[in-house]
Design a protein around this motif. Structure first.
Motif, PDB file in Angstrom:
ATOM      1  N   GLU A 172      11.217  98.980   2.090  1.00  0.00           N
ATOM      2  CA  GLU A 172      12.375  98.188   1.693  1.00  0.00           C
ATOM      3  C   GLU A 172      12.164  97.516   0.342  1.00  0.00           C
ATOM      4  O   GLU A 172      11.080  97.057   0.033  1.00  0.00           O
ATOM      5  CB  GLU A 172      12.681  97.112   2.749  1.00  0.00           C
ATOM      6  N   ALA A 173      13.216  97.416  -0.432  1.00  0.00           N
ATOM      7  CA  ALA A 173      13.158  96.749  -1.735  1.00  0.00           C
ATOM      8  C   ALA A 173      12.942  95.251  -1.542  1.00  0.00           C
ATOM      9  O   ALA A 173      13.126  94.718  -0.445  1.00  0.00           O
ATOM     10  CB  ALA A 173      14.454  97.001  -2.494  1.00  0.00           C
ATOM     11  N   ASP A 174      12.534  94.584  -2.604  1.00  0.00           N
ATOM     12  CA  ASP A 174      12.280  93.142  -2.568  1.00  0.00           C
ATOM     13  C   ASP A 174      13.212  92.511  -3.606  1.00  0.00           C
ATOM     14  O   ASP A 174      13.138  92.836  -4.789  1.00  0.00           O
ATOM     15  CB  ASP A 174      10.811  92.906  -2.937  1.00  0.00           C
ATOM     16  N   VAL A 175      14.098  91.626  -3.174  1.00  0.00           N
ATOM     17  CA  VAL A 175      15.080  91.082  -4.119  1.00  0.00           C
ATOM     18  C   VAL A 175      14.419  90.355  -5.297  1.00  0.00           C
ATOM     19  O   VAL A 175      14.958  90.342  -6.392  1.00  0.00           O
ATOM     20  CB  VAL A 175      16.124  90.121  -3.474  1.00  0.00           C
TER      21      VAL A 175
END
Lengths: 250, 250
Positions: free
Chosen positions: B120-123
Motif C-alpha cells: 500500500e502507498a503511504d500518503v
C-alpha cells in the motif's frame, strides 16, 4: 448487514479537518463520497474514533460503517484505495461485530506532535512539523511531562470551545519527549483527549523548555481549571493522530 | 560587485521545474522575483548547478548571482528566506570570488532516488518516493550497480531530448542501494549526469530487481548507445538532487 472497520492515514494539509461540512473538502466527506459510489448512490455514514482539525494528520485513524454488499476485506481495501484521493489511504480493513463502535469502543488514543528545533525551516517538514527556532531545555520539558501523566481534570488544557458535557477528567498513561538531531517528538497516550488538549499541552511544554515557566507549574495549572492561564494553542500541522486502541472483542 | 553562492532546498511538487518559464511557477522564477524586489526593481539573473525537472526535489541545489548591495552573508539568508515561498529555503550563503560558477565549477553531483516497496502507498511519502508494490531481488540490484560505476558512454541511459552536444561519457563514482523497512534509497555520485539519466538507470535497476533483465545486461546496454533498448523513464517525484561539490577555491 456487516460492520466494516478501517484503519486509515491521511495528510491533513489539504483538508478542512475530518468532519463533513457543506462545500468543504473534508476526510469524512471524501470517504462518504466514495462509499456512496460503491453503494450505487445509497448514502453511507461513517463513524470515526474522533474528529481531527484542519491541518492535523493521521497515521492510524479508525472508522467504521455498515454495508450489505458482502465485499471481502481485501476487496474493500482495493475498492476504497482505488477511488480515494491520494492524501487518504486505507491501511487495513477488518469485519467486526455490531458490538464494535469506532468512537465508543475506544480505550486508548495516541498522538504525536513534532517540533523542528533549529534555526532554518525545512521545506520537507513544513506541513508535518512545527518550526521552533529557539533554544529549549529538554530536561525541564521531560520533568514537566511527569506532571501531566496520571488522572487529572484537564480544563486548563482544553479549548473553551470544547463541546464536551460533563467531566473533563482524563487519564494520561504516557507523556514523553525525545529529540533526535533537531527533531523533537512528543508522545501522548491517554484514555481520551479534550478539544485542542494536545496542542495546548505542547504549547505549555515549549514555554517550560524556554524557561518562561517551571515544570512544577503544571500541577498548579491543572488545579486551577482555567484555560486563560495558559498561552496560545500551538499550530495544528505538527499534530498526528498516531494510533487508536479498542477493547478486545470476544 | 560581489558573487553570492547559495545552497538551497526545495520541494519540487508545486513547481514546473527549476528553469524560468513565462507564466509558470518555477524555482528560478521565484528566486529571481525575490532578488528583483531586494534590488529595488533591477533584474538579477541566477545560475544554478543544473536544472531539475517538474516534481524533482532538491536538498542541496547550488546557485549564484552577482549583486552590488554589499549585504553580509547572514543578511542574505534572512532577506531571501523572509520573502521566498515556503517550498524554497536557502540553507546557507557564502560570498565567493568570480572564479566560482555554480554550473561550470561543479566537480561532483549526488542524486538520491527513493522507492517505497510495499503493497500500500503511504500518503506522507506520495510526493517524495516512487511507490512500487512488486517484489524485488535486492542482491541483483546491488550487483547491477557495480556495472554502472566507472567511466562509460551513457547514451543508452539518457533522454533523446538531451541537448548536450559532444561527449556523453560520464564517470559514476558511486551507484549504490540500501533498503530500510520498505524504503529503498538509491545513491548516485558522479562527475555529471545526462538528462533523465538517474531516472532511466533506476528504471532499469527495478527491471533487474524483478528478474526481467540480468545485472550483466548493463554492460551490453552501455555498449550499444541506444535509448530505445531500455524502458520508460521512471517518475520524477522520487528524485532528489542531494548535494553538489565544487573545486576548492584558493
Amino acid at each position: 448487514m456487516e460492520r466494516v472497520k478501517c484503519t486509515l492515514q491521511y495528510d491533513g494539509t489539504l483538508f478542512h479537518g475530518f468532519q463533513r461540512q457543506p462545500n468543504k473538502r473534508t476526510v469524512q466527506g471524501e470517504l462518504e463520497k466514495v462509499l456512496k459510489v460503491i453503494h450505487k448512490g445509497q448514502s453511507i455514514s461513517i463513524a470515526a474514533s474522533g474528529r481531527t482539525d484542519a491541518g492535523v494528520h493521521a497515521r492510524g485513524q479508525v472508522i467504521h460503517f455498515d454495508s450489505d454488499l458482502g465485499i471481502p476485506e481485501r476487496g474493500w481495501l482495493h475498492a476504497l484505495n482505488t477511488q480515494l484521493p491520494d492524501d487518504i489511504r486505507v491501511r487495513s480493513v477488518e469485519k467486526v461485530t455490531e458490538a464494535f463502535h469506532a468512537r465508543y469502543s475506544v480505550i486508548e488514543k495516541e498522538y504525536h506532535y513534532f517540533v523542528l528545533n533549529c534555526q532554518e525551516a525545512d521545506v520537507f517538514k513544513r506541513h508535518y512539523s512545527y518550526h521552533f527556532p529557539y533554544e529549549l531545555n529538554m530536561e525541564k520539558i521531560e520533568e514537566a511531562c511527569r506532571y501531566l501523566e496520571g488522572t487529572h481534570d484537564f480544563t486548563t488544557f482544553s479549548s473553551t470551545k470544547s463541546t464536551v458535557k460533563g467531566s473533563k477528567v482524563r487519564t494520561i498513561y504516557e507523556a514523553s519527549v525525545k529529540k533526535e538531531a533537531s527533531e523533537i517528538e512528543f508522545i501522548f497516550r491517554g484514555s481520551g483527549f479534550l478539544y485542542n488538549m494536545v496542542r495546548i499541552m505542547v504549547s505549555v511544554l515549549l514555554d517550560i523548555g524556554q524557561g518562561r515557566r517551571q515544570p512544577e507549574d503544571i500541577q498548579y495549572l491543572l488545579e486551577r481549571n482555567d484555560r486563560k492561564l495558559v498561552g496560545k494553542t500551538i499550530d495544528a500541522h505538527g499534530l498526528h493522530l498516531w494510533n487508536v486502541i479498542y477493547k478486545e472483542m470476544e
